[in-house]
Design a protein around this motif. Structure first.
Motif, PDB file in Angstrom:
ATOM      1  N   LEU A  92     -75.099  -0.170  73.988  1.00 42.92           N
ATOM      2  CA  LEU A  92     -75.807  -1.455  74.054  1.00 42.92           C
ATOM      3  C   LEU A  92     -75.482  -2.313  72.826  1.00 42.92           C
ATOM      4  O   LEU A  92     -75.262  -3.525  72.942  1.00 42.92           O
ATOM      5  N   ALA A  93     -75.411  -1.679  71.658  1.00 42.12           N
ATOM      6  CA  ALA A  93     -75.051  -2.406  70.431  1.00 42.12           C
ATOM      7  C   ALA A  93     -73.687  -3.076  70.605  1.00 42.12           C
ATOM      8  O   ALA A  93     -73.491  -4.239  70.225  1.00 42.12           O
ATOM      9  N   THR A  94     -72.771  -2.363  71.215  1.00 43.27           N
ATOM     10  CA  THR A  94     -71.419  -2.885  71.435  1.00 43.27           C
ATOM     11  C   THR A  94     -71.445  -4.084  72.379  1.00 43.27           C
ATOM     12  O   THR A  94     -70.842  -5.127  72.111  1.00 43.27           O
ATOM     13  N   GLU A  95     -72.209  -3.937  73.474  1.00 47.47           N
ATOM     14  CA  GLU A  95     -72.290  -5.054  74.438  1.00 47.47           C
ATOM     15  C   GLU A  95     -72.924  -6.297  73.814  1.00 47.47           C
ATOM     16  O   GLU A  95     -72.509  -7.418  74.075  1.00 47.47           O
ATOM     17  N   LEU A  96     -73.956  -6.078  72.993  1.00 45.44           N
ATOM     18  CA  LEU A  96     -74.645  -7.220  72.384  1.00 45.44           C
ATOM     19  C   LEU A  96     -73.765  -7.934  71.364  1.00 45.44           C
ATOM     20  O   LEU A  96     -73.794  -9.162  71.256  1.00 45.44           O
ATOM     21  N   LEU A  97     -72.981  -7.182  70.615  1.00 41.79           N
ATOM     22  CA  LEU A  97     -72.185  -7.792  69.542  1.00 41.79           C
ATOM     23  C   LEU A  97     -70.911  -8.447  70.045  1.00 41.79           C
ATOM     24  O   LEU A  97     -70.464  -9.462  69.513  1.00 41.79           O
ATOM     25  N   GLN A  98     -70.284  -7.845  71.057  1.00 36.21           N
ATOM     26  CA  GLN A  98     -68.968  -8.355  71.440  1.00 36.21           C
ATOM     27  C   GLN A  98     -69.070  -9.705  72.140  1.00 36.21           C
ATOM     28  O   GLN A  98     -70.045 -10.002  72.825  1.00 36.21           O
ATOM     29  N   GLY A  99     -68.062 -10.533  71.915  1.00 33.51           N
ATOM     30  CA  GLY A  99     -68.064 -11.881  72.474  1.00 33.51           C
ATOM     31  C   GLY A  99     -66.898 -12.627  71.872  1.00 33.51           C
ATOM     32  O   GLY A  99     -65.970 -12.012  71.349  1.00 33.51           O
ATOM     33  N   PRO A 100     -66.962 -13.972  71.937  1.00 36.86           N
ATOM     34  CA  PRO A 100     -65.820 -14.750  71.437  1.00 36.86           C
ATOM     35  C   PRO A 100     -65.516 -14.520  69.956  1.00 36.86           C
ATOM     36  O   PRO A 100     -64.365 -14.626  69.538  1.00 36.86           O
ATOM     37  N   HIS A 101     -66.550 -14.182  69.163  1.00 37.26           N
ATOM     38  CA  HIS A 101     -66.321 -14.044  67.716  1.00 37.26           C
ATOM     39  C   HIS A 101     -66.068 -12.619  67.267  1.00 37.26           C
ATOM     40  O   HIS A 101     -65.553 -12.389  66.181  1.00 37.26           O
ATOM     41  N   ILE A 102     -66.494 -11.645  68.079  1.00 34.42           N
ATOM     42  CA  ILE A 102     -66.378 -10.235  67.671  1.00 34.42           C
ATOM     43  C   ILE A 102     -65.748  -9.458  68.830  1.00 34.42           C
ATOM     44  O   ILE A 102     -66.219  -9.539  69.962  1.00 34.42           O
ATOM     45  N   SER A 103     -64.686  -8.712  68.518  1.00 38.79           N
ATOM     46  CA  SER A 103     -64.030  -7.952  69.590  1.00 38.79           C
ATOM     47  C   SER A 103     -64.723  -6.604  69.787  1.00 38.79           C
ATOM     48  O   SER A 103     -65.341  -6.062  68.875  1.00 38.79           O
ATOM     49  N   GLU A 104     -64.568  -6.068  70.990  1.00 38.18           N
ATOM     50  CA  GLU A 104     -65.110  -4.736  71.278  1.00 38.18           C
ATOM     51  C   GLU A 104     -64.480  -3.703  70.346  1.00 38.18           C
ATOM     52  O   GLU A 104     -65.154  -2.806  69.829  1.00 38.18           O
ATOM     53  N   ALA A 105     -63.168  -3.848  70.112  1.00 37.65           N
ATOM     54  CA  ALA A 105     -62.468  -2.896  69.233  1.00 37.65           C
ATOM     55  C   ALA A 105     -63.075  -2.894  67.826  1.00 37.65           C
ATOM     56  O   ALA A 105     -63.219  -1.836  67.201  1.00 37.65           O
ATOM     57  N   ALA A 106     -63.450  -4.080  67.335  1.00 38.77           N
ATOM     58  CA  ALA A 106     -64.029  -4.161  65.986  1.00 38.77           C
ATOM     59  C   ALA A 106     -65.388  -3.456  65.942  1.00 38.77           C
ATOM     60  O   ALA A 106     -65.711  -2.780  64.963  1.00 38.77           O
ATOM     61  N   VAL A 107     -66.177  -3.601  67.006  1.00 42.62           N
ATOM     62  CA  VAL A 107     -67.485  -2.925  67.030  1.00 42.62           C
ATOM     63  C   VAL A 107     -67.299  -1.407  67.082  1.00 42.62           C
ATOM     64  O   VAL A 107     -67.962  -0.661  66.353  1.00 42.62           O
ATOM     65  N   SER A 173     -76.956 -16.091  57.840  1.00 49.12           N
ATOM     66  CA  SER A 173     -76.863 -17.478  57.363  1.00 49.12           C
ATOM     67  C   SER A 173     -75.583 -17.718  56.558  1.00 49.12           C
ATOM     68  O   SER A 173     -75.261 -18.853  56.232  1.00 49.12           O
ATOM     69  N   ALA A 174     -74.885 -16.647  56.223  1.00 51.47           N
ATOM     70  CA  ALA A 174     -73.651 -16.805  55.434  1.00 51.47           C
ATOM     71  C   ALA A 174     -72.553 -17.404  56.301  1.00 51.47           C
ATOM     72  O   ALA A 174     -72.331 -16.965  57.431  1.00 51.47           O
ATOM     73  N   ASP A 175     -71.881 -18.392  55.761  1.00 48.57           N
ATOM     74  CA  ASP A 175     -70.771 -19.011  56.454  1.00 48.57           C
ATOM     75  C   ASP A 175     -69.647 -17.983  56.553  1.00 48.57           C
ATOM     76  O   ASP A 175     -69.230 -17.431  55.540  1.00 48.57           O
ATOM     77  N   GLY A 176     -69.203 -17.674  57.757  1.00 52.21           N
ATOM     78  CA  GLY A 176     -68.120 -16.698  57.898  1.00 52.21           C
ATOM     79  C   GLY A 176     -68.565 -15.350  58.411  1.00 52.21           C
ATOM     80  O   GLY A 176     -67.756 -14.543  58.851  1.00 52.21           O
ATOM     81  N   ILE A 177     -69.880 -15.082  58.382  1.00 54.06           N
ATOM     82  CA  ILE A 177     -70.368 -13.824  58.956  1.00 54.06           C
ATOM     83  C   ILE A 177     -70.849 -14.093  60.378  1.00 54.06           C
ATOM     84  O   ILE A 177     -71.609 -15.034  60.617  1.00 54.06           O
ATOM     85  N   VAL A 178     -70.407 -13.253  61.314  1.00 52.07           N
ATOM     86  CA  VAL A 178     -70.728 -13.490  62.719  1.00 52.07           C
ATOM     87  C   VAL A 178     -71.549 -12.364  63.350  1.00 52.07           C
ATOM     88  O   VAL A 178     -71.981 -12.480  64.494  1.00 52.07           O
TER      89      VAL A 178
END
Ligand code: WAQ
Ligand code: MG
Ligand code: MG
Ligand code: MG
Length: 243
Positions: A92-107, A173-178
């Motif tokens: 579930l953590a993987t599904e929630l995080l992955q998207g245009p900014h974060i890849s599944e591989a990175a999670v 809130s940090a610019d660059g953290i997604v």
């Protein structure tokens, strides 16, 4: 406006962190002058009565924050999730995080980095949100500091959650953290979270009960200068507001 002080505690067992001591606890607040003494006392008590063991080294630092140096940010929105196993939570953590900014591989890489720690770090790993490459160097990690909530008690009476919500709000809130992935190093606390897109997703069963290994991963955009992100996370005073 009343002057505010940053009060920070870090505690270890087997000597100071910088001499190889094992990290037990770290916590901090931003408070008015008249609260400094009581907060310093409660932070010391916490280091002396911790589920990871009793600290034999405690450092408490207090310094004045000029009011014009404070950044005010909004608190993340909280969503609660239910799962019945660690693998379901990680999925579930993987599904929630992955998207245009974060890849599944990175999670997946981040989860395996946390699972393969043989001792907890004091800070967080920085991971490239697309490639999954680890960007921080050394074994300390990035230690988010100089933050508190305006109205801490409005965030509820679960101390783990209150502190994590403040930290996660500053991090997002940090610019660059997604995104962020976290579970506790406290052996009796298995709830963790992922944060992304303005939401703090609380997830049960993020690790084995009894394990004293926890950690955090911050997902960073590839095009960002990680030094300026680290400077913001470690040094800029931030107060989180209820929205
Ligand atoms: N900056 C960066 N990383 C940190 C910091 C910090 N200030 N504090 C802790 N960490 C890292 C470090 O690797 C710890 O081992 C790990 O995170 C876990 O820290 O119910 O309690 O303070 O909603 O044990 C999350 C769920 C609780 C709360 C997290 O983390 C909820 C928690 P802990
Ligand atoms: Mg903590
Ligand atoms: Mg951000
Ligand atoms: Mg802990």
């Amino acid at each position: 406006m009343a002057e505010l002080y940053s009060v920070r505690m870090r505690a270890a067992q087997g000597g100071p962190h910088e001499k190889g001591g094992h990290h037990i606890s770290g916590a901090e607040r931003i408070v008015k002058l008249e609260e400094v003494g009581a907060i310093a006392q409660s932070l010391a008590d916490r280091a002396l009565h911790h589920s990871k063991g009793r600290a034999d080294f405690i450092n408490i630092t207090v310094d004045l924050i000029p009011p014009e140096k404070i950044t005010y940010i909004d608190c993340l929105k909280v969503e609660e999730h239910k799962t019945s196993s660690i693998s379901e939570s990680h999925q579930l953590a993987t599904e929630l995080l992955q998207g245009p900014h974060i890849s599944e591989a990175a999670v997946l890489k981040a989860i395996s980095l946390l699972k393969s720690l043989d001792k907890s770090m004091r800070g967080a790993m920085l991971v490239d949100a697309i490639t999954g490459e680890r960007l921080d160097t050394g074994d300390r990690g990035v230690r988010v500091s100089h933050m508190d909530s305006f109205d801490s008690y409005a965030l509820g009476d679960n101390e783990h959650m209150r502190e994590a919500l403040v930290l996660a709000s500053k991090v997002q809130s940090a610019d660059g953290i997604v995104g962020e992935l976290c579970w506790s190093d406290d052996p009796d606390y298995t709830v963790g979270y992922v944060a992304c897109n303005g939401v703090y997703h609380r997830l049960p069963n993020m690790k084995e009960f009894g394990s004293d290994i926890g950690g955090r991963v911050f997902f960073v955009r590839s095009d960002i200068d990680s030094e300026s992100v680290i400077e913001y996370l470690e040094r800029t005073p931030v107060l989180v507001q209820r929205r």
